[in-house]
Design a protein around this motif. Sequence first.
Motif, mmCIF file in Angstrom:
data_model
loop_
_atom_site.group_PDB
_atom_site.id
_atom_site.type_symbol
_atom_site.label_atom_id
_atom_site.label_comp_id
_atom_site.label_asym_id
_atom_site.label_seq_id
_atom_site.Cartn_x
_atom_site.Cartn_y
_atom_site.Cartn_z
ATOM 1 N N UNK A 28 0.833 -1.208 0.000
ATOM 2 C CA UNK A 28 0.000 0.000 0.000
ATOM 3 C C UNK A 28 0.867 1.257 0.000
ATOM 4 N N UNK A 29 1.939 1.256 0.798
ATOM 5 C CA UNK A 29 2.847 2.401 0.818
ATOM 6 C C UNK A 29 3.528 2.586 -0.535
ATOM 7 N N UNK A 30 3.901 1.474 -1.169
ATOM 8 C CA UNK A 30 4.551 1.552 -2.482
ATOM 9 C C UNK A 30 3.598 2.119 -3.527
ATOM 10 N N UNK A 31 2.319 1.736 -3.455
ATOM 11 C CA UNK A 31 1.325 2.277 -4.387
ATOM 12 C C UNK A 31 1.164 3.772 -4.163
ATOM 13 N N UNK A 32 1.088 4.173 -2.907
ATOM 14 C CA UNK A 32 0.825 5.575 -2.580
ATOM 15 C C UNK A 32 1.996 6.490 -2.913
ATOM 16 N N UNK A 33 3.236 5.938 -2.973
ATOM 17 C CA UNK A 33 4.392 6.796 -3.204
ATOM 18 C C UNK A 33 4.373 7.444 -4.591
ATOM 19 N N UNK A 69 -12.184 9.824 -8.246
ATOM 20 C CA UNK A 69 -10.761 9.665 -7.942
ATOM 21 C C UNK A 69 -10.388 10.439 -6.689
ATOM 22 N N UNK A 70 -9.595 9.816 -5.844
ATOM 23 C CA UNK A 70 -9.176 10.424 -4.593
ATOM 24 C C UNK A 70 -7.770 9.973 -4.265
ATOM 25 N N UNK A 71 -7.197 10.561 -3.215
ATOM 26 C CA UNK A 71 -5.839 10.193 -2.821
ATOM 27 C C UNK A 71 -5.856 8.863 -2.069
ATOM 28 N N UNK A 72 -4.802 8.050 -2.246
ATOM 29 C CA UNK A 72 -4.733 6.779 -1.503
ATOM 30 C C UNK A 72 -4.676 7.010 0.000
ATOM 31 N N UNK A 73 -5.359 6.154 0.745
ATOM 32 C CA UNK A 73 -5.327 6.206 2.206
ATOM 33 C C UNK A 73 -4.658 4.950 2.743
ATOM 34 N N UNK A 74 -3.836 5.121 3.781
ATOM 35 C CA UNK A 74 -3.048 4.011 4.296
ATOM 36 C C UNK A 74 -3.423 3.637 5.717
ATOM 37 N N UNK A 118 -2.461 -25.375 -5.495
ATOM 38 C CA UNK A 118 -2.744 -24.962 -4.128
ATOM 39 C C UNK A 118 -2.608 -23.442 -4.063
ATOM 40 N N UNK A 119 -3.428 -22.788 -3.253
ATOM 41 C CA UNK A 119 -3.408 -21.326 -3.160
ATOM 42 C C UNK A 119 -2.448 -20.892 -2.069
ATOM 43 N N UNK A 120 -1.272 -20.412 -2.470
ATOM 44 C CA UNK A 120 -0.270 -19.959 -1.514
ATOM 45 C C UNK A 120 -0.597 -18.545 -1.051
ATOM 46 N N UNK A 121 -0.360 -18.298 0.231
ATOM 47 C CA UNK A 121 -0.632 -16.988 0.809
ATOM 48 C C UNK A 121 0.612 -16.117 0.715
ATOM 49 N N UNK A 122 0.414 -14.860 0.316
ATOM 50 C CA UNK A 122 1.499 -13.888 0.297
ATOM 51 C C UNK A 122 0.982 -12.596 0.915
ATOM 52 N N UNK A 123 1.651 -12.136 1.960
ATOM 53 C CA UNK A 123 1.229 -10.909 2.628
ATOM 54 C C UNK A 123 1.861 -9.683 1.967
ATOM 55 N N UNK A 124 1.363 -8.511 2.370
ATOM 56 C CA UNK A 124 1.941 -7.265 1.865
ATOM 57 C C UNK A 124 3.419 -7.155 2.234
ATOM 58 N N UNK A 125 3.757 -7.595 3.449
ATOM 59 C CA UNK A 125 5.145 -7.508 3.876
ATOM 60 C C UNK A 125 6.067 -8.357 3.026
ATOM 61 N N UNK A 126 5.634 -9.594 2.705
ATOM 62 C CA UNK A 126 6.502 -10.471 1.903
ATOM 63 C C UNK A 126 6.662 -9.951 0.486
ATOM 64 N N UNK A 127 5.580 -9.452 -0.107
ATOM 65 C CA UNK A 127 5.682 -8.940 -1.469
ATOM 66 C C UNK A 127 6.554 -7.686 -1.514
ATOM 67 N N UNK A 128 6.391 -6.808 -0.541
ATOM 68 C CA UNK A 128 7.223 -5.604 -0.502
ATOM 69 C C UNK A 128 8.695 -5.969 -0.319
ATOM 70 N N UNK A 129 8.970 -6.926 0.561
ATOM 71 C CA UNK A 129 10.353 -7.349 0.790
ATOM 72 C C UNK A 129 10.957 -7.960 -0.468
#
Length: 555
Positions: free
Chosen positions: A7-12, A141-146, A168-179
């Motif tokens: 979300x932070x990466x999108x908002x930047x 359209x509006x500004x992203x909210x975090x 199988x549906x593997x889980x990926x969190x925001x933290x793992x994708x950002x990392x």
Amino acid sequence: MEYTTVAELVAQGRDDHRPALWWRDTVLTHHQLAREAATRAALLTALLPSDVPPHLGVLLDNTPEFVHWLSAAALARAAVAGINPTHRGPDLARDILHTDCAILVTEPAQLPLLRGLDLPGVRLLVTGTPEYDELLARFPAQEPELSAVTPADRLLLYFTSGSTGAPKAAICTQGRLAAAGHRLAEQFAVRRDDVHYLCMPMFHGNAVLAGWAPALVARAGVALRSRFSASGFLDDVRRYGATYFTYVGRAIQYVLATPPRPGEDRDHRLRLGFGTEAGAVDATAFERRFGTRLVEGYGSSEGGAAIQWAPGTPAGAVGPAVPGLVVRDQRTSAECPAARFGPSGELLNGAEAIGELVNHGASPFEGYWRNPAAEAERRHDGAYWTGDLFYRDADGYLYFAGRGDDRIRVDGENLAAALIENILARYPGAEAVAVYAVPDPVTGDQVMAAIAGTFEPAGFAAFLRAQPDLGTKMAPRFVRVLERMPVTATNKIQRARLRKEGVECGDPVWWRPGTELSYRRLTGMTGEPRHTEGPLTEVKGPSDVRRQGLEPRTR
């Protein structure tokens, strides 16, 4: 700055008016992408029921809408399940329902796939329709909210490729994708003026984790191809000024099979390709033709283990083992001894050296959605078990030997399917190669190869004799000749299907009796042979091979 959520990466990008996304004739800026994401995030928040998991399915080709909904889900603390458009009927319905999708975003071209499916509780949003546009118009359209977004929020439920079994549906969190994005952006020195070409399907982890995420981190651009096209690859790379792309499976072979274009093959900005399963032969051919280096890596889709190439990595190896990565015998769990090689690089002790890659170190594996049995197979005894076969040399470098189901045991010796494939890939007639096990009449396995391309039995036998690193057990007992290799939607070979069909298939199959390197035609079950070169043995299948005493009975 290292952001910890997507979300932070999108908002930047909200104040960045540089071009950020290209698709056909559409060009969008970072600012526009952030606003489009914010609009859909507001819509998601309004539509998602409060009493079910905040999941939405996305059944789309690689279009701007896919990027918008990924970004919107990050802002809305929802998770996207990428739905594979090559699945049909019950399998397609199962993917949608298994991941508890309350909303399914699709496009008119995909609607025929959904006809007749029972999808209770699933709301359909069809992009490019008046109803869809009217719905979006309610959320200007509006500004992203975090607010309240955390690294632990689920973002992706992406299915494994299904090349070796049920997805199988593997889980990926925001933290793992950002990392992952930060790690790859640093590894490949991604800059703001780079353009990442996403031609692999975005419903699979490769395009999102290895393509979109590092571009998002560096605020680089992305160019989308709706569906992979080998013939359109070079034109796209030149048109969009692409500098980086990802690949999986047979994609590189398909690009190399296109006619050379002197004066154009090297007239581009493409500096790097990152992926898996290209093989050393094709990687060398790709760099020779296009002037672009391919970096092969290993990473399980689930994120449980990864190997990165490093300077000094020997030819054929994936990379060095980091602390915690160990090759273990699948039967005893003991650590396998180091591989020993012959003078031509052949593996001499495959029976002892080949085992399963196990990660005893930190593992970002976050589990499978509603599949505890599959989780237990991966995570037990305090470690992550990849299910993939490897061997290591005395210096600690790791070599890929195949998927877990690719194990071939001939006369008590373990063979590496991947190693045999790399050798057979040198055969001039081979456009694609797969090596797998078929049952031996007495015990263990026999080596079978599927070759897409042209095949001439005497020439193939001569080719095998000339390969110094072909071990004594490696020469294929059976060779199936296909016009095109069966692959998944991510261009991975459907090995489970090939193994299941074995020699009883509709394609020409050639057979090597005894220990001699001479191939004869094995008549298939579905008709007369189409190839008659060389001595012809008229047998109807493996039972006749055994009955006529033509197959050696060895242990």
